[in-house]
Design a protein around this motif. Structure first.
Motif: not given
Length: 112
Positions: A93-97
């Protein structure tokens, strides 16, 4: 969040629905709803990729869908919670953000 990114998020929500449907559908109605979810999901993703970079759209779509599917399995079907898996979902999710924050939109807006 603008309309284009909202369509990616909604597409990911429908992805969660159809992935769960592929695993748990047993009747004609459930399979029909799964097929409809697939069509909506991909239509929204394709529409968003007309405005946003296709690689970013796909990565965000798959990342949110993956995280959503894991969480849905835990919440709806009592899947086993593994600490390592939850940490990796957080990293995903950090990568997506990060991808969303770095992406640049083209000038035209998505026609839904």
């Amino acid at each position: 969040m603008n309309k284009t990114w909202m369509s990616v998020v909604i597409a990911a929500l429908f992805e969660v629905g159809w992935v769960i449907g592929l695993k748990h559908a047993s009747g004609l109605l459930e399979w029909g709803l799964t097929l409809i979810a697939i069509m909506i999901s991909f239509s929204l993703m394709i529409a968003a990729s007309r405005t946003l970079p296709v690689g970013t759209v796909y990565a965000v779509f798959v990342g949110l869908g993956t995280a959503g599917t894991v969480l849905a399995e835990i919440l709806l079907f009592n899947a086993h919670v593994q600490t390592g898996k939850m940490i990796l979902i957080g990293v995903l999710l950090l990568g997506v953000i990060g991808l969303k924050m770095l992406s640049k939109e083209k000038n035209k807006e998505v026609q839904l």
